[in-house]
Structures are given as structure tokens and as C-alpha cells.
Design a protein around this motif. Sequence first.
Motif, PDB file in Angstrom:
ATOM      1  N   ASN A  60     -20.815   3.214   3.162  1.00  0.00           N
ATOM      2  CA  ASN A  60     -19.436   3.389   2.765  1.00  0.00           C
ATOM      3  C   ASN A  60     -18.944   4.821   2.980  1.00  0.00           C
ATOM      4  O   ASN A  60     -17.902   5.069   3.584  1.00  0.00           O
ATOM      5  CB  ASN A  60     -19.337   3.059   1.273  1.00  0.00           C
ATOM      6  CG  ASN A  60     -18.054   2.369   0.971  1.00  0.00           C
ATOM      7  OD1 ASN A  60     -17.055   2.614   1.620  1.00  0.00           O
ATOM      8  ND2 ASN A  60     -18.076   1.510  -0.015  1.00  0.00           N
ATOM      9  N   ALA A  65     -16.178   8.863   6.193  1.00  0.00           N
ATOM     10  CA  ALA A  65     -16.201  10.197   6.796  1.00  0.00           C
ATOM     11  C   ALA A  65     -15.856  10.096   8.277  1.00  0.00           C
ATOM     12  O   ALA A  65     -15.076  10.898   8.804  1.00  0.00           O
ATOM     13  CB  ALA A  65     -17.569  10.837   6.598  1.00  0.00           C
ATOM     14  N   LEU A 110      -8.806   8.479  -6.201  1.00  0.00           N
ATOM     15  CA  LEU A 110      -9.621   7.873  -5.146  1.00  0.00           C
ATOM     16  C   LEU A 110     -10.571   6.791  -5.624  1.00  0.00           C
ATOM     17  O   LEU A 110     -10.789   5.795  -4.955  1.00  0.00           O
ATOM     18  CB  LEU A 110     -10.490   8.949  -4.494  1.00  0.00           C
ATOM     19  CG  LEU A 110      -9.778   9.911  -3.591  1.00  0.00           C
ATOM     20  CD1 LEU A 110     -10.800  10.826  -2.957  1.00  0.00           C
ATOM     21  CD2 LEU A 110      -9.047   9.134  -2.519  1.00  0.00           C
ATOM     22  N   SER A 115      -7.037   1.873  -4.504  1.00  0.00           N
ATOM     23  CA  SER A 115      -6.183   3.030  -4.331  1.00  0.00           C
ATOM     24  C   SER A 115      -6.583   3.811  -3.094  1.00  0.00           C
ATOM     25  O   SER A 115      -7.744   3.950  -2.757  1.00  0.00           O
ATOM     26  CB  SER A 115      -6.207   3.900  -5.591  1.00  0.00           C
ATOM     27  OG  SER A 115      -6.967   5.042  -5.380  1.00  0.00           O
ATOM     28  N   GLN A 116      -5.572   4.322  -2.431  1.00  0.00           N
ATOM     29  CA  GLN A 116      -5.771   5.147  -1.258  1.00  0.00           C
ATOM     30  C   GLN A 116      -4.958   6.409  -1.457  1.00  0.00           C
ATOM     31  O   GLN A 116      -4.123   6.481  -2.360  1.00  0.00           O
ATOM     32  CB  GLN A 116      -5.339   4.404   0.005  1.00  0.00           C
ATOM     33  CG  GLN A 116      -6.230   3.197   0.241  1.00  0.00           C
ATOM     34  CD  GLN A 116      -5.816   2.391   1.442  1.00  0.00           C
ATOM     35  OE1 GLN A 116      -4.645   2.226   1.682  1.00  0.00           O
ATOM     36  NE2 GLN A 116      -6.786   1.880   2.165  1.00  0.00           N
TER      37      GLN A 116
HETATM   38  P1  ADP Z   1     -10.744   2.202   2.107  1.00  0.00           P
HETATM   39  O1  ADP Z   1     -11.311   0.850   2.328  1.00  0.00           O
HETATM   40  O2  ADP Z   1      -9.245   2.202   2.033  1.00  0.00           O
HETATM   41  O3  ADP Z   1     -11.268   3.236   3.033  1.00  0.00           O
HETATM   42  P2  ADP Z   1     -12.110   3.643   0.003  1.00  0.00           P
HETATM   43  O4  ADP Z   1     -12.185   3.391  -1.456  1.00  0.00           O
HETATM   44  O5  ADP Z   1     -13.401   3.726   0.733  1.00  0.00           O
HETATM   45  O6  ADP Z   1     -11.203   2.535   0.618  1.00  0.00           O
HETATM   46  O7  ADP Z   1     -11.309   4.968   0.224  1.00  0.00           O
HETATM   47  C1  ADP Z   1     -10.096   5.190  -0.457  1.00  0.00           C
HETATM   48  C2  ADP Z   1      -9.273   6.256   0.184  1.00  0.00           C
HETATM   49  O8  ADP Z   1      -9.856   7.532   0.016  1.00  0.00           O
HETATM   50  C3  ADP Z   1      -9.097   6.115   1.670  1.00  0.00           C
HETATM   51  O9  ADP Z   1      -8.119   5.197   2.028  1.00  0.00           O
HETATM   52  C4  ADP Z   1      -8.717   7.522   2.061  1.00  0.00           C
HETATM   53  O10 ADP Z   1      -7.359   7.757   1.771  1.00  0.00           O
HETATM   54  C5  ADP Z   1      -9.521   8.363   1.103  1.00  0.00           C
HETATM   55  N1  ADP Z   1     -10.777   8.855   1.714  1.00  0.00           N
HETATM   56  C6  ADP Z   1     -12.012   8.331   1.538  1.00  0.00           C
HETATM   57  N2  ADP Z   1     -12.951   9.044   2.216  1.00  0.00           N
HETATM   58  C7  ADP Z   1     -12.296  10.045   2.829  1.00  0.00           C
HETATM   59  C8  ADP Z   1     -12.718  11.137   3.673  1.00  0.00           C
HETATM   60  N3  ADP Z   1     -13.990  11.328   4.021  1.00  0.00           N
HETATM   61  N4  ADP Z   1     -11.747  11.972   4.126  1.00  0.00           N
HETATM   62  C9  ADP Z   1     -10.456  11.782   3.777  1.00  0.00           C
HETATM   63  N5  ADP Z   1     -10.005  10.785   2.981  1.00  0.00           N
HETATM   64  C10 ADP Z   1     -10.903   9.938   2.506  1.00  0.00           C
END
Ligand code: ADP
Length: 579
Positions: A60, A65, A110, A115-116
Motif C-alpha cells: 500500500n 509512493a 489522510l 479521505s484523500q
Molecule cells: P487511495 O486509494 O486514494 O490512494 P489512500 O488511503 O492510500 O487511498 O491514500 C489517501 C490519500 O493520501 C491519497 O489519495 C493521496 O491524496 C494521499 N497520499 C497517500 N500517499 C501519498 C504520498 N506518498 N504522497 C502524496 N500523497 C499521498
Amino acid sequence: AGRMDLEKQAFDLRECIESAFDLVAGRATEKGIDLAYLLDPNVPPVIIGDSTRLRQILLNLLSNALKFTHEGEVVLAVSAEKEEDGPLYQLHFAVRDTGIGIPPERMDRLFRSFSQVDASTTRKYGGTGLGLAISKRLAELMGGRMWVESAGVVGQGSIFHFTLRAEPSTSPLPIFLHVKQPELSGRRVLIVDDNATNRYILMRQVQSWGMEASETAYPHQALDWLQAGQTFDVALLDMQMPEMDGVALATEMAHCCLSRHPMPLIMLTSLGLREADALEVKFAAYLTKPIKPAVLYTTLLNVFGKQPAVQKVIQGVPASDLPAAAGRPLRILLAEDTVVNQKVALHILERLGYRADLASNGLEVLEALQRQPYDVILMDVQMPEMDGLETTRQVRSGIWLGSHHAGSFKYQPYIIAMTANAMQGDRETCLAAGMDDYISKPVHVDELSLALGKAPVLHQDEARPAGAPQPVEAPAGEAIDPQAFAQFCQAMGSEAPLAIRSLLQDFIVESRAQLDELRRAVQAGDLEKTRRDAHSLKSSGMLVGALRLSEQCKTIEVAARQGAPAPIPGLLEQVEAEL
Ligand code: ADP
């Protein structure tokens, strides 16, 4: 719902990490992003816990990343600290990227479900906003926590951290990875790579084997050293460097110095073997990033023409002590719905010298049984469409056979249950459904080997007769059996063509080295080594569907085991031609 039981099984931490990287390596290559990982020396090699869930978290974080990084690198660092009271360790994982980063005011959101960072993220990158919430919960279930660090500046990226508590396993896993290696100690390595993280990791690794390393980010500096008369035993050259790429550097080196001081060159690349054969300079080996220490180790030994000083051991069992699969020609059907688990199980089976057909649910198992008999079914209990228990009941009842088969049906496969929720009573449920044996997931090589050892071979009539082996008549057609290859692709996840390609490239490089070893053994008249080398080449061939090659190697293996060397040189010629 938070109701989840975690596995408690000893597993190889490095293997778990590498298998997560394997799954994202293709995407990294496509985007031109460097991958690397670094384990502190005090991290216990084998811990007790739930490797599937840990891999889920890593996958994940690594996927995120990569998703939010457009250039640079993604690096995992793992460190450990022993807790003062008791045997537990705190493990700390940090996944660092050089991507778009996360604004500080958004960070707390996050880890909430769905949530995004903002609405535009969804439009641009897709996703569900669930991954981190789940990962955080899993880390907490493992006694740890998860947090993030980021300046919110594009290019500076983010670091996702998580911890977990785990007990190291006492099962002896000989770790050649961090001790001085007599075969390598004192050898001089030249490392040229523009990526500082990579250089650091490579330096640490080779130095831990006692090698003397010189590193530089600049191809010109390396050339200067060589022109000034410095000599090395081997050079590790990165392919993608801004100033001069690995091939150009190798060509320059060949022109200026290699005739006076020849040394093997090893290419580090995420691009693979493209056009390698057309190159003016020959590389002794190609390594794909992230560089796996075990692969680097065997490659270095290979280029120096040595055998590993320490035998490779899988979770405590030396490979050579495992039952010789060649003696037990089992036909195995693996019923398992997730690609990762398929891959892992197939990988372990292959190490044991077996190949298996795949079914991804109960209905496919029944279909497969209509096509051909199997000695063993490795049956996942939870599968979509029809679960393992119901499938077993149907197999045992024979209903699925249909009328035209029913009369000729004389056997029943040996069914081994595989289940990840090792709960009290599971074993009984499986046995009651008609299964013969039971192993827990993640599958362990020794447990699986034991269980397979108990299975009877049903199709003895089709097994090779025990008499003196005859050279096999090469069947007409392709070197790669299309059906076997399709299975290999399926097992690798057909959505990952790059991973498949890089595995095939590994196969090409590795099988050539194995053939060289085999030839040497035959020339030296060493039957035991001939048997072992033929066996290795046979297994590699099987993995990618080079079935005729495998068959030929098997004949050599059998001849060597029976102490009948006469046909071996002739067979070796066939193998060479086939490869
Ligand atoms: P998703 O399935 O939308 O990727 P996550 O819970 O894994 O769901 O991540 C949520 C949000 O966190 C992402 O949509 C993104 O906005 C932010 N995010 C996660 N990892 C990173 C990262 N390495 N760099 C920048 N933003 C990130």
C-alpha cells in the motif's frame, strides 16, 4: 469492522519485503523511478507475525509512493530496537518518496476512511482513500502506529512511517547477508551510480562481506581512477546516469583500460536486457533494481567463478535436504484466489522442485479435474464462487465428474487445505469436509514439503520407468510450452508484463550461468554436482515453461543419480542447443 485475527507464524522479513517490491517493480520501471530498500543489521531476519498483512501495508505505502512521485526514488528503510522488558522488538518501517508531498494541514485527514488530500486527487490519480486507513489499523493491530512526515513541497515528497512489535524467531536462518564472506573478502569493487541512496546501500552491503569498495556518482571520475592505474576485481555500473550511461561508460572503460586489467562488469538497471547482445562490451550480469542482497551475492560469486560458501537456506531447511521432487512426480493443482498468494505458493513449490497448475476458485478446480487427474490439490479454504470446503465435498462425492467420466473414475486426489485463519476447530472442519491434511498460511516451505511427502503418487503409470535413462527425443515445436508459459504469466499476474519480462531476463542470465556450472561438473566427472546442477536448471526451465529443456535436464539428473554417466555428454549437447 476491526474484527480480525492476525497470523502468528515465523517468516523471513526480507522475503516479505522483497515480494512487496516485486509487485511494484514494473510500475517503477515504467515511470523511471529508482527503488531501494535498506535493513539495519540488527533487524531480526525472521520474526513471528502475519507476513501477508505486513506485505499488504508495505504494498500500500509503496504503491502510493510510486503513484504520487513523478521522478526520483522510493526507498524503504527498516530499523529495529529491542524492548527492555521481554523478547519483543519494535520494528520501524519508513517509506520515503520524492513525490508531490502532502500539505501539513491535510495530514490528519489522510488516515480516515474514504479521505484523500483533496478532490482534485481523485480526479487526477483515482483511488478510494481507504488504503491508508486500513494500513494504519493493521499496524495498530500489530502493536504499532502509523504517521506521516512531509513539508508539503513538490519534489521533497513524504515519509510514511509505521511501527510494529514482533518477537524474533529462534529458527536458525543462516544469514550470509551480513557476515564476511571468504570468497568475496578483500576483493575490490568499483561502484558507479548517480543515485546516492543506491550507492550507500551497495557500499554497506559489499563492505559487510569484507569487500573493498570505491564509489562515485561520476562516470568520468571512474575513468580517471582507471587511467591512473587503479585496478578493481569487479565493477557495478548503473545504467541510467545523466552524464554518461552505463553502456557508454563500459565502452569507454573497454577502450582505455580493460585490456590491460580485465574485470567483469555488472549492470544495474531497471530497464532490463534490451539490445544487450548487440553491445560491443559484454556484461557479466544484469541486476534489476531494487538490488536484492541475495542476488548480488550469488552474482558476485558467479562472476568470480565460485560456489556460495554458505548454502542457501530457506527458512531453516537447507535446499539440499528437501525431498528430491524428481523422485516424486506429483501432479499438483493449486487452488488459490489471490495473485500474491499464488505467486508465493508457486515460488515455494518451485523451490521444492514442483510445478503446479492453477485454479482461482472451486469451480475452476472442478473444471481442471475434468481435464486431467491430479495427485494433490492445495486448496485455499476461502475462495470466491465456491470455497475450499464445498469444493472438497463435491470432489469427494464425484458428482462433478458428469456421467461420461463416472465409470472410469478410479482415484481421488489428496487434498491439502491451506488457511490463513488458524482458528481452533478449523482443522476438524477441513478434515470433516474430506480433506486429507491441513497447512497454515503463509505457506512454509518445510510444512508444505512435509505435507506433500505424505501424498501418494497416483499416476505411477505415467512416471518415468526406473531403468537406465534414454536420451529424450526432443518433441517438436516451441522451446517454450505455450500452456506452461501461460500458467507462468497467470501466476505472475498477467497485468504485470514488466515483472514477467524482468523475470524472464533473470532466467536467461541465470540459466546460462547454471549451464556453465553443469558443463564444468560434467567435465570434472563430478556426478553429485552434475545431478545438483542439472536439477537446478531443470527447475528454472519449468518455472518459465521451457519444458523440453527441463525434461532433458531431468534425464541428466536421473543418469547422474544412478551413476550412469555414459549418455550425459550427449544429453548435455542437447541441453546446450535447447537453451
Ligand atoms: P487511495 O486509494 O486514494 O490512494 P489512500 O488511503 O492510500 O487511498 O491514500 C489517501 C490519500 O493520501 C491519497 O489519495 C493521496 O491524496 C494521499 N497520499 C497517500 N500517499 C501519498 C504520498 N506518498 N504522497 C502524496 N500523497 C499521498
